[in-house]
Design an enzyme around this catalytic site. Structure first.
Site, PDB file in Angstrom:
ATOM      1  N   GLU A  50      36.122   8.997  16.151  1.00 54.68           N
ATOM      2  CA  GLU A  50      36.316  10.514  15.496  1.00 54.68           C
ATOM      3  C   GLU A  50      36.606  11.533  16.578  1.00 54.68           C
ATOM      4  O   GLU A  50      36.897  11.257  17.489  1.00 54.68           O
ATOM      5  CB  GLU A  50      34.930  10.644  14.840  1.00 54.68           C
ATOM      6  CG  GLU A  50      34.812  10.810  13.210  1.00 54.68           C
ATOM      7  CD  GLU A  50      35.761  11.616  12.608  1.00 54.68           C
ATOM      8  OE1 GLU A  50      36.224  12.606  13.450  1.00 54.68           O
ATOM      9  OE2 GLU A  50      36.082  11.468  11.546  1.00 54.68           O
ATOM     10  N   GLU A  54      35.543  16.040  -2.965  1.00 57.31           N
ATOM     11  CA  GLU A  54      35.231  15.714  -1.654  1.00 57.31           C
ATOM     12  C   GLU A  54      34.045  16.826  -1.108  1.00 57.31           C
ATOM     13  O   GLU A  54      34.613  17.951  -0.559  1.00 57.31           O
ATOM     14  CB  GLU A  54      36.298  15.539  -0.529  1.00 57.31           C
ATOM     15  CG  GLU A  54      35.809  15.148   0.792  1.00 57.31           C
ATOM     16  CD  GLU A  54      36.708  14.809   1.789  1.00 57.31           C
ATOM     17  OE1 GLU A  54      36.524  14.175   2.549  1.00 57.31           O
ATOM     18  OE2 GLU A  54      37.540  15.920   1.849  1.00 57.31           O
ATOM     19  N   ARG A  80      41.164  22.369   4.595  1.00 54.34           N
ATOM     20  CA  ARG A  80      40.105  21.582   5.009  1.00 54.34           C
ATOM     21  C   ARG A  80      38.802  22.551   5.238  1.00 54.34           C
ATOM     22  O   ARG A  80      37.778  21.822   5.746  1.00 54.34           O
ATOM     23  CB  ARG A  80      40.194  20.477   6.097  1.00 54.34           C
ATOM     24  CG  ARG A  80      41.067  19.384   5.641  1.00 54.34           C
ATOM     25  CD  ARG A  80      41.564  18.505   6.714  1.00 54.34           C
ATOM     26  NE  ARG A  80      42.433  17.264   6.244  1.00 54.34           N
ATOM     27  CZ  ARG A  80      42.044  16.209   5.823  1.00 54.34           C
ATOM     28  NH1 ARG A  80      40.819  15.788   5.881  1.00 54.34           N
ATOM     29  NH2 ARG A  80      42.937  15.254   5.560  1.00 54.34           N
ATOM     30  N   ARG A  85      31.978  18.328   1.666  1.00 52.82           N
ATOM     31  CA  ARG A  85      32.285  18.057   2.958  1.00 52.82           C
ATOM     32  C   ARG A  85      30.842  18.574   4.028  1.00 52.82           C
ATOM     33  O   ARG A  85      30.884  18.494   5.061  1.00 52.82           O
ATOM     34  CB  ARG A  85      33.543  18.825   3.574  1.00 52.82           C
ATOM     35  CG  ARG A  85      34.478  18.390   2.838  1.00 52.82           C
ATOM     36  CD  ARG A  85      35.704  19.118   3.570  1.00 52.82           C
ATOM     37  NE  ARG A  85      36.306  19.429   4.894  1.00 52.82           N
ATOM     38  CZ  ARG A  85      35.709  20.441   5.666  1.00 52.82           C
ATOM     39  NH1 ARG A  85      35.053  21.170   5.135  1.00 52.82           N
ATOM     40  NH2 ARG A  85      35.935  19.937   7.040  1.00 52.82           N
ATOM     41  N   GLU A 143      29.624   9.306   9.539  1.00 51.87           N
ATOM     42  CA  GLU A 143      29.959   9.316  11.058  1.00 51.87           C
ATOM     43  C   GLU A 143      28.657   9.121  11.658  1.00 51.87           C
ATOM     44  O   GLU A 143      27.625   9.323  11.232  1.00 51.87           O
ATOM     45  CB  GLU A 143      30.546  10.735  11.394  1.00 51.87           C
ATOM     46  CG  GLU A 143      32.043  10.795  10.853  1.00 51.87           C
ATOM     47  CD  GLU A 143      32.496  12.281  10.873  1.00 51.87           C
ATOM     48  OE1 GLU A 143      33.448  12.517  10.477  1.00 51.87           O
ATOM     49  OE2 GLU A 143      31.565  13.130  11.264  1.00 51.87           O
ATOM     50  N   HIS A 186      30.814  13.015   4.447  1.00 49.38           N
ATOM     51  CA  HIS A 186      31.579  13.586   3.232  1.00 49.38           C
ATOM     52  C   HIS A 186      31.354  12.532   2.123  1.00 49.38           C
ATOM     53  O   HIS A 186      31.223  11.306   2.239  1.00 49.38           O
ATOM     54  CB  HIS A 186      33.109  13.661   3.748  1.00 49.38           C
ATOM     55  CG  HIS A 186      33.467  14.303   4.566  1.00 49.38           C
ATOM     56  ND1 HIS A 186      34.516  14.731   5.101  1.00 49.38           N
ATOM     57  CD2 HIS A 186      32.681  15.243   5.582  1.00 49.38           C
ATOM     58  CE1 HIS A 186      34.627  15.770   6.090  1.00 49.38           C
ATOM     59  NE2 HIS A 186      33.334  16.098   6.292  1.00 49.38           N
ATOM     60  N   GLU A 243      33.654   6.550  13.086  1.00 47.80           N
ATOM     61  CA  GLU A 243      33.550   6.582  11.590  1.00 47.80           C
ATOM     62  C   GLU A 243      34.064   5.104  10.764  1.00 47.80           C
ATOM     63  O   GLU A 243      34.920   4.458  11.426  1.00 47.80           O
ATOM     64  CB  GLU A 243      34.210   7.690  10.898  1.00 47.80           C
ATOM     65  CG  GLU A 243      34.276   7.712   9.344  1.00 47.80           C
ATOM     66  CD  GLU A 243      35.122   8.850   8.719  1.00 47.80           C
ATOM     67  OE1 GLU A 243      35.824   8.844   7.924  1.00 47.80           O
ATOM     68  OE2 GLU A 243      35.069  10.136   9.344  1.00 47.80           O
ATOM     69  N   ASP A 245       0.830  -1.419  -0.200  1.00 45.49           N
ATOM     70  CA  ASP A 245      -0.115   0.143  -0.058  1.00 45.49           C
ATOM     71  C   ASP A 245       0.750   1.238  -0.092  1.00 45.49           C
ATOM     72  O   ASP A 245       1.490   1.704   1.079  1.00 45.49           O
ATOM     73  CB  ASP A 245      -0.841  -0.091   1.140  1.00 45.49           C
ATOM     74  CG  ASP A 245      -1.640   1.125   1.332  1.00 45.49           C
ATOM     75  OD1 ASP A 245      -1.844   1.898   0.332  1.00 45.49           O
ATOM     76  OD2 ASP A 245      -2.481   1.325   2.245  1.00 45.49           O
ATOM     77  N   GLU A 256      31.768   8.741   3.791  1.00 41.73           N
ATOM     78  CA  GLU A 256      32.338   8.811   4.978  1.00 41.73           C
ATOM     79  C   GLU A 256      31.332   9.103   6.035  1.00 41.73           C
ATOM     80  O   GLU A 256      31.547  10.170   6.741  1.00 41.73           O
ATOM     81  CB  GLU A 256      33.673   9.869   4.850  1.00 41.73           C
ATOM     82  CG  GLU A 256      34.840   9.609   3.770  1.00 41.73           C
ATOM     83  CD  GLU A 256      35.724  10.377   3.975  1.00 41.73           C
ATOM     84  OE1 GLU A 256      35.795  11.531   4.900  1.00 41.73           O
ATOM     85  OE2 GLU A 256      36.588  10.513   3.264  1.00 41.73           O
TER      86      GLU A 256
END
Length: 447
Positions: free
Chosen positions: A191, A336, A319, A338, A136, A247, A198, A55, A134
């Site tokens: 982490e 990447e 970063r 983030r 976490e 990430h 992670e 359904d 990645e």
């Protein structure tokens, strides 16, 4: 986690050889919640003949009650056996796509939608869009009734080697379970925040990566429960410490198996394809934020001071920006993103960033805002001079940006977008109407 599309005869043989007694038939709703139906193995042929009905009106974002009959079409390349539940016979899992009664793929199924965007990519000459996630998560203690508390079970930090405690044992068993199910786990570690972990697994093509993320979440929660812990992928469960991100490492591959993002002759060893794809990620960043950061709590993570990105910029050397270019080149060249968090529906999130990148390719968009210094150390004026804008700071703001962006809306299709916008507007309205403890503590006596 290489996939094999099993034939009906192969599946029947595996059921017999491994004493499989139950089938867990899974799909994902609009909000990224895994839905499942457990079937006795006697229903295997009915499942493989695409005759399992459900359904659809009872599932978030699907259909109205007058058009509720829907069918589950199993993708037999997702067949796997869970490494638990052997007391009453083993349980096999298969992920399904949702189809209408006439056999057409349902446009409100996030998995079907990702397949559609992948086909657009293939028409542009690419073979695959690879994603290395990645995710976490936090592990919290539970109370005597099994309900989650806000107490973590350790006080460790990033890459710390813990003493043999329940959290380390749990993470190790998560890895072992994933490996038994065919995952290629590359790393597992503690982490930055207490109680935060992670587990990284090898990249795969977009659809398989989204399936893997959903399977990973199920495994983490199941194993944690066995240890008397509660695993949560909530982006910011506690104030004052880092939140959980997811990430997304991404790369495009050509029909002949080459990484389309790599060019050894460029100063950064990035191709024009990479730069234009990056240009699309930059242009549409504020718009796809509602999809990759889809809940009210997501925006408690996207604040300065806790390593999560706040500004729309990219870099090859630090970063702090939204998109980082890791050092790997050649086949490992990738972008990447983030900002994404594990509350995101992976099918919608991957479709959104892929559509953003493809728009960059279609329109030769330049990758603006390359910033090699730490953006967090810049003044407001310095960021303004460089043209660096903030990501949305609330779900409400993100939804407004999404509403104004036809490209990112098209990554969802009309049905999914309308359902998503309605659901998330209701969510934010409920949040706005709620009076929190913080407000009472701040204002009750003062006013």
């Amino acid at each position: 986690m290489a996939r094999h599309l099993y034939t009906k005869d192969e599946v029947r043989q595996m059921v017999k050889d491994e004493d499989i007694r139950f089938l867990r038939v899974m799909f994902t709703d609009l909000l990224g919640t895994i839905k499942s139906v457990d079937l006795p193995v006697s229903q295997l042929d009915k499942l493989m003949d695409n005759k399992i009905m459900f359904d659809g009106s009872s599932i978030d974002g699907f259909v109205r009650i007058e058009e509720s009959d829907m069918y589950l079409y199993p993708d037999m390349s997702t067949w796997l056996v869970f490494p638990w539940g052997a007391d009453h016979g083993k349980v096999a899992r298969v992920i399904c796509s949702v189809h209408m009664t006439d056999g057409t793929p349902f446009s409100g199924d996030p998995r079907n939608n990702l397949k559609r965007v992948i086909k657009e990519m293939q028409k542009m000459g690419f073979n695959s869009f690879n994603i290395g996630p990645e995710p976490e998560f936090f592990l919290f203690k539970t109370d005597d009734n099994g309900n989650p508390t806000t107490k973590v079970n350790d006080s460790e930090n990033y890459f710390d080697m813990e003493p043999a405690d329940i959290g380390e044992d749990c993470r190790r068993d998560i890895v072992l379970a994933l490996e038994k199910m065919g995952f290629d786990v590359e790393a597992a570690h503690h982490e930055v925040a207490p109680g935060q972990h992670e587990v990284d697994f090898k990249y795969s093509n977009a659809l398989e990566a989204a399936d893997n993320i959903q399977t990973f979440k199920l495994v983490v929660k199941t194993i944690a429960k066995k240890y008397g812990l509660h695993a949560t992928f909530m982006p910011k469960p506690l104030s004052g410490i880092n939140g959980s991100g997811m990430h997304l490492n991404m790369s495009l591959f050509t029909q002949d198996g080459k990484n389309a993002f790599y060019d050894e002759n460029d100063k950064n060893q990035l191709s024009e394809t990479a730069y234009h794809f990056l240009g699309g990620l930059m242009k549409h960043a504020r718009s796809y934020t509602a999809i990759v950061n889809p809940i009210v709590n997501s925006y408690k993570r996207l604040v300065p001071g806790y390593e999560a990105p706040v500004y729309v910029a990219w870099s090859t050397s630090n970063r702090s920006p939204l998109v980082r270019i890791p050092n790997d080149r050649g086949m490992g060249t990738r972008l990447e993103l983030r900002s994404a968090d594990p509350a995101a529906n992976p099918y919608l999130a991957i479709a959104a960033v892929l559509e953003a990148g493809l728009d960059g390719l279609r329109n030769n968009l330049p990758p603006v805002h390359n910033v090699d210094e730490n953006i967090y150390d810049m003044t407001v004026k310095e960021r303004k001079n460089k043209g660096i804008v903030n990501l949305p700071d609330t779900l409400h703001s993100a939804l407004k940006d999404l509403a104004d962006d036809e490209v990112i809306k098209s990554s969802m299709g009309e049905h999914l977008y309308q359902s998503f916008e309605e659901a998330k507007t209701r969510e934010y309205d409920a949040y706005r109407a709620h009076v929190s403890d913080w407000e009472r503590q701040r204002y009750m006596e003062q006013y």
